[in-house]
Design a protein around this motif. Structure first.
Motif, short mmCIF file in Angstrom:
data_model
loop_
_atom_site.label_atom_id
_atom_site.label_comp_id
_atom_site.label_asym_id
_atom_site.label_seq_id
_atom_site.Cartn_x
_atom_site.Cartn_y
_atom_site.Cartn_z
N ILE A 85 1.14 -1.18 0.08
CA ILE A 85 -0.13 0.07 0.11
C ILE A 85 0.84 1.26 0.01
CG2 ILE A 85 -1.52 1.27 1.56
CD1 ILE A 85 -2.80 -1.33 2.11
N GLY A 86 1.97 1.06 0.65
CA GLY A 86 2.72 2.44 0.64
C GLY A 86 3.49 2.62 -0.63
N ASP A 87 3.82 1.64 -1.20
CA ASP A 87 4.61 1.68 -2.41
C ASP A 87 3.70 2.33 -3.49
OD1 ASP A 87 7.20 0.71 -1.67
OD2 ASP A 87 6.54 -1.45 -2.40
N ARG A 88 2.32 1.89 -3.31
CA ARG A 88 1.39 2.00 -4.44
C ARG A 88 0.80 3.61 -4.11
NH1 ARG A 88 -0.76 -3.79 -4.90
NH2 ARG A 88 1.36 -4.80 -5.46
N TYR A 89 0.49 3.76 -3.02
CA TYR A 89 -0.33 5.11 -2.77
C TYR A 89 0.35 6.20 -1.77
CZ TYR A 89 -3.98 1.72 -3.90
OH TYR A 89 -4.75 0.70 -4.65
N GLY A 90 1.54 5.93 -1.39
CA GLY A 90 2.48 6.95 -0.87
C GLY A 90 3.02 6.61 0.44
N ARG A 91 4.22 6.63 0.69
CA ARG A 91 4.82 5.98 1.94
C ARG A 91 4.79 7.12 3.13
NH1 ARG A 91 9.86 4.05 -1.64
NH2 ARG A 91 9.11 2.44 -2.48
N LEU A 92 4.84 8.36 2.81
CA LEU A 92 5.12 9.40 3.80
C LEU A 92 3.54 9.68 4.34
CD1 LEU A 92 6.09 11.66 5.30
CD2 LEU A 92 5.71 13.21 3.46
N ARG A 93 2.29 9.51 3.53
CA ARG A 93 1.08 9.54 4.04
C ARG A 93 0.82 8.31 4.85
NH1 ARG A 93 -2.95 9.44 -0.93
NH2 ARG A 93 -2.08 11.14 -1.37
N LEU A 94 1.34 7.25 4.51
CA LEU A 94 1.05 5.89 5.37
C LEU A 94 1.71 6.09 6.51
CD1 LEU A 94 -0.45 3.28 5.28
CD2 LEU A 94 1.33 2.28 4.44
N LEU A 95 2.82 6.70 6.68
CA LEU A 95 3.68 6.79 7.74
C LEU A 95 3.02 7.58 8.63
CD1 LEU A 95 7.50 6.94 6.50
CD2 LEU A 95 6.48 5.48 8.20
N THR A 96 2.51 8.84 8.05
CA THR A 96 1.85 10.15 9.09
C THR A 96 0.63 9.41 9.51
OG1 THR A 96 2.71 11.58 7.61
CG2 THR A 96 0.67 12.25 9.11
N VAL A 97 -0.35 8.43 9.07
CA VAL A 97 -1.58 7.96 9.32
C VAL A 97 -1.38 7.08 10.43
CG1 VAL A 97 -3.49 6.57 8.75
CG2 VAL A 97 -2.91 8.64 7.24
N GLY A 98 -0.13 6.07 10.17
CA GLY A 98 0.23 4.98 11.04
C GLY A 98 0.88 5.59 12.36
N ALA A 99 1.47 6.67 12.42
CA ALA A 99 1.97 7.18 13.59
C ALA A 99 1.03 7.79 14.53
CB ALA A 99 3.19 8.20 13.33
N ALA A 100 0.11 8.37 13.82
CA ALA A 100 -1.04 9.14 14.71
C ALA A 100 -1.73 7.90 15.27
CB ALA A 100 -1.94 9.93 13.70
N MET A 125 -2.45 -1.16 18.10
CA MET A 125 -1.01 -0.74 17.98
C MET A 125 -0.12 -1.50 16.91
SD MET A 125 -0.30 -0.34 21.97
CE MET A 125 1.58 0.08 21.57
N GLY A 126 -0.34 -2.89 16.77
CA GLY A 126 -0.01 -3.75 15.77
C GLY A 126 -0.09 -3.28 14.46
N VAL A 127 -1.64 -3.16 14.16
CA VAL A 127 -1.96 -2.49 12.95
C VAL A 127 -1.19 -1.44 12.53
CG1 VAL A 127 -3.80 -1.73 11.54
CG2 VAL A 127 -4.37 -3.70 13.28
N ALA A 128 -1.04 -0.42 13.31
CA ALA A 128 -0.53 1.01 13.06
C ALA A 128 1.16 0.50 12.87
CB ALA A 128 -0.70 1.82 14.35
N GLY A 129 1.54 -0.15 14.01
CA GLY A 129 2.96 -0.56 13.46
C GLY A 129 3.31 -1.24 12.16
N ALA A 130 2.31 -1.80 11.70
CA ALA A 130 2.68 -2.57 10.18
C ALA A 130 2.47 -1.53 9.27
CB ALA A 130 1.30 -3.37 10.12
N THR A 131 2.06 -0.25 9.49
CA THR A 131 2.45 0.90 8.59
C THR A 131 3.73 1.42 8.36
OG1 THR A 131 1.22 2.60 9.91
CG2 THR A 131 -0.22 1.10 8.82
N LEU A 132 4.07 1.44 9.41
CA LEU A 132 5.17 2.08 9.76
C LEU A 132 6.77 1.43 9.36
CD1 LEU A 132 4.60 3.34 13.50
CD2 LEU A 132 4.42 4.86 11.53
N VAL A 206 7.20 9.45 -2.01
CA VAL A 206 7.51 8.58 -3.00
C VAL A 206 6.51 7.28 -3.33
CG1 VAL A 206 9.26 6.93 -3.84
CG2 VAL A 206 9.86 8.91 -2.23
N ARG A 207 6.14 7.11 -4.35
CA ARG A 207 5.48 5.90 -4.82
C ARG A 207 5.84 5.53 -6.09
NH1 ARG A 207 1.89 10.43 -5.23
NH2 ARG A 207 0.88 10.26 -3.20
N ALA A 208 5.25 4.09 -6.43
CA ALA A 208 5.32 3.64 -7.62
C ALA A 208 4.58 4.14 -8.71
CB ALA A 208 5.28 2.12 -7.72
N ALA A 209 5.12 4.56 -9.87
CA ALA A 209 4.22 5.30 -10.84
C ALA A 209 3.06 4.53 -11.42
CB ALA A 209 4.91 5.80 -12.05
#
Length: 519
Positions: A85-100, A125-132, A206-209
């Motif tokens: 999901i991070g590769d395809r839709y944006g890693r920073l976005r997923l990091l931010t949502v996961g951290a919150a 917490m584990g679900v969120a950690g999996a995004t990070l 960064v994401r895959a085109a």
């Protein structure tokens, strides 16, 4: 003259720009390390805290195990999905949502009033950690495109991940010496706040085109298959043969087989099984799983041994874990440089045999003493654990193009997290089985037995001896597995295997045609 001056000015401008980029890269790494440290630390921070949690919430033996390993199963089951999901839709976005989400779930866990609520919070917490984890590792490919600097950054990443696992019990013990058990979760909040403040400034998206889609059915079947299989194994060890656990194991195994077959037919699989055609990659991934299983089981059981068998207070038990934690962390930092000189084969083989030797030292522990042997065990095995952390991540990310770094990193981190969860679930269940067969058969765990009213000294001694026997059985089992894997690595890996990061190596980072990068 004017041309020379202009040329020098351009060189100074280029150097200044490169310097600013270099500073941004290392500051970005520092920001990323915060969530990495927390996610790994939360996998072990309850090892010494569980006796206190048990006193406050009185969970059953089964609930206590799920409080411990529900987090690891959630992380391990979803890492690959969130890596994609991070590769395809944006890693920073997923990091931010996961951290919150991680911060909110940590707050809820700190104030949980029942075992069931704490289990739910730990899973969240584990679900969120999996995004990070996979996105954090993949971001390093954007921050450090040059192979050698990337390898150094991944070594630091691995050291932070290792340090989190290693110092988790120590941090938990120090907090519990002064505060209530919920403080082990609230310690996450300042780090999460700093990450949310600085990540948008220092990290680029960064994401895959051409992202494709994430196969939801694969996510569900992999998670369900793992959970059913482990549920069945745990209950077989604790309660003996019965229809429900055997059925759960069979159903879980069938789901995992179907999941693996489905991945080979998908255009965008959750796991790219073609990566496992490389023998070095395959053995390295196993090296990510097995040592973490041994480490988590040994740390969990040793925490009970030090507190409930030897009657040490939680602070004393935490301090005894420091030498092993220091060895593990230092090893993670220095191993990438050693790999460049001697190759992965020698390093992987050394790691497995060091763990095997360290675990065997636990056989010298008894129900009346053995602190020195415990310290020696953690220090020697810590060399192997540190090698595992450092080599697995670099191998996974270096083997694929940058646009697949999140998915490859997820395989590496999945092996670590699943090893952590499987160690507690399977090896912890093995110890529980030995205790059930050898102990006084008054309660399913040592702590519950020792809390029984009117318990005689002889019965307490019998219970402690049974627990130590279970610890020894686990140590023998895991030591044999590591010795066997070390022998396989010695035989199957090519002698000239390099570290994968020399300048002669091809830079796997693709051109801008393959990536979309947003500053």
């Amino acid at each position: 003259m004017t041309t020379k001056k202009t040329h020098k000015q351009r060189e100074r401008t280029h150097a200044a720009s490169a310097g600013r980029s270099d500073v941004r890269s290392w500051l970005g790494l520092l920001v990323v390390l915060g969530p990495v440290l927390l996610v790994s630390m939360d996998g072990s921070i309850l090892f010494l805290a569980m006796p206190r949690v048990s006193q406050a919430l009185t969970p059953t033996a089964d609930q206590a195990l799920w409080i411990l390993d529900g987090y690891g199963f959630a992380v391990g089951s979803l890492l690959i999905a969130f890596g994609n999901i991070g590769d395809r839709y944006g890693r920073l976005r997923l990091l931010t949502v996961g951290a919150a989400t991680f911060g909110l779930a940590s707050t809820a866990a700190a104030f949980a009033s029942t075992p069931e609520l704490l289990i739910v919070c730990r899973v969240l917490m584990g679900v969120a950690g999996a995004t990070l984890l996979p996105s954090a590792l993949a971001v390093l490919s954007e921050l450090f495109p040059e192979p050698r600097r990337r390898a150094r950054a991944i070594g630091i990443f691995a050291a932070a991940f290792a340090a989190g696992f290693a110092v988790g019990p120590v941090v938990g013990g120090l907090l519990l010496e002064r505060f209530w058990w919920g403080s082990v979760f609230l310690v996450n909040l300042p780090v999460i706040a700093l990450f949310l403040a600085f990540a948008p400034v220092l990290l680029g998206e960064v994401r895959a085109a051409l992202p494709g889609r994430v196969d939801a059915l694969s996510v569900l079947t992999s998670a369900a298959g793992l959970l059913f299989t482990i549920y069945g194994l745990k209950h077989l060890a604790a309660d003996g043969i019965a229809v429900l656990p055997v059925g759960a194991m069979a159903g879980g195994a069938a789901l995992l087989i179907w999941f693996a077959a489905r991945q080979r037919r998908l255009v965008h699989p959750l796991i790219d099984f073609s990566l496992f055609r490389d023998r070095v990659f395959t053995i390295a991934i196993i090296t990510g799983l097995l040592p973490l299983a041994a480490w988590s089981a040994a740390a969990y059981l040793a925490g009970i041994y030090l507190q409930s068998v030897l009657d040490l207070d939680v602070l004393h038990a935490a301090l005894l874990a420091l030498p092993g934690a220091a060895v593990l962390t230092v090893t993670s930092v220095v191993v990438p440089g050693i790999v460049d000189r001697v190759g992965k084969r020698a390093v992987l083989v050394t790691g497995h045999f060091a763990i095997a030797a360290g675990l065997l030292a636990l056989l010298a522990t008894t129900a009346t003493g053995g602190i020195g042997w415990y310290i020696a065990s953690t220090a020697v095995a810590g060399i192997g654990y540190g090698i595992s952390f450092a080599v697995v991540a670099d191998t996974a990310v270096g083997a694929v193009p940058a646009e697949r770094a999140g998915a490859a990193g997820a395989i590496a981190e999945t092996s670590n997290e699943m090893g952590n969860a499987l160690g507690i679930a399977l090896l912890g269940s093995l110890a529980a089985l030995v205790f059930r067969l050898q102990g006084p058969d008054l309660a399913p765990t040592l702590d519950e037995t020792l809390q029984l009213p009117g318990l005689g000294a002889a019965v307490a001694a019998e219970a402690k001896a049974a627990f130590v026997t279970g610890l020894h059985i686990v140590a023998i089992t895991t030591s044999a597995l590591h010795a066997a894997l070390g022998a396989v690595a010695l035989r199957r890996l090519p002698k000239g295997e390099s570290g994968g990061t020399p300048e002669a190596s091809a830079d796997p980072v693709p051109t801008s045609d393959h990536l979309e990068t947003k500053a």
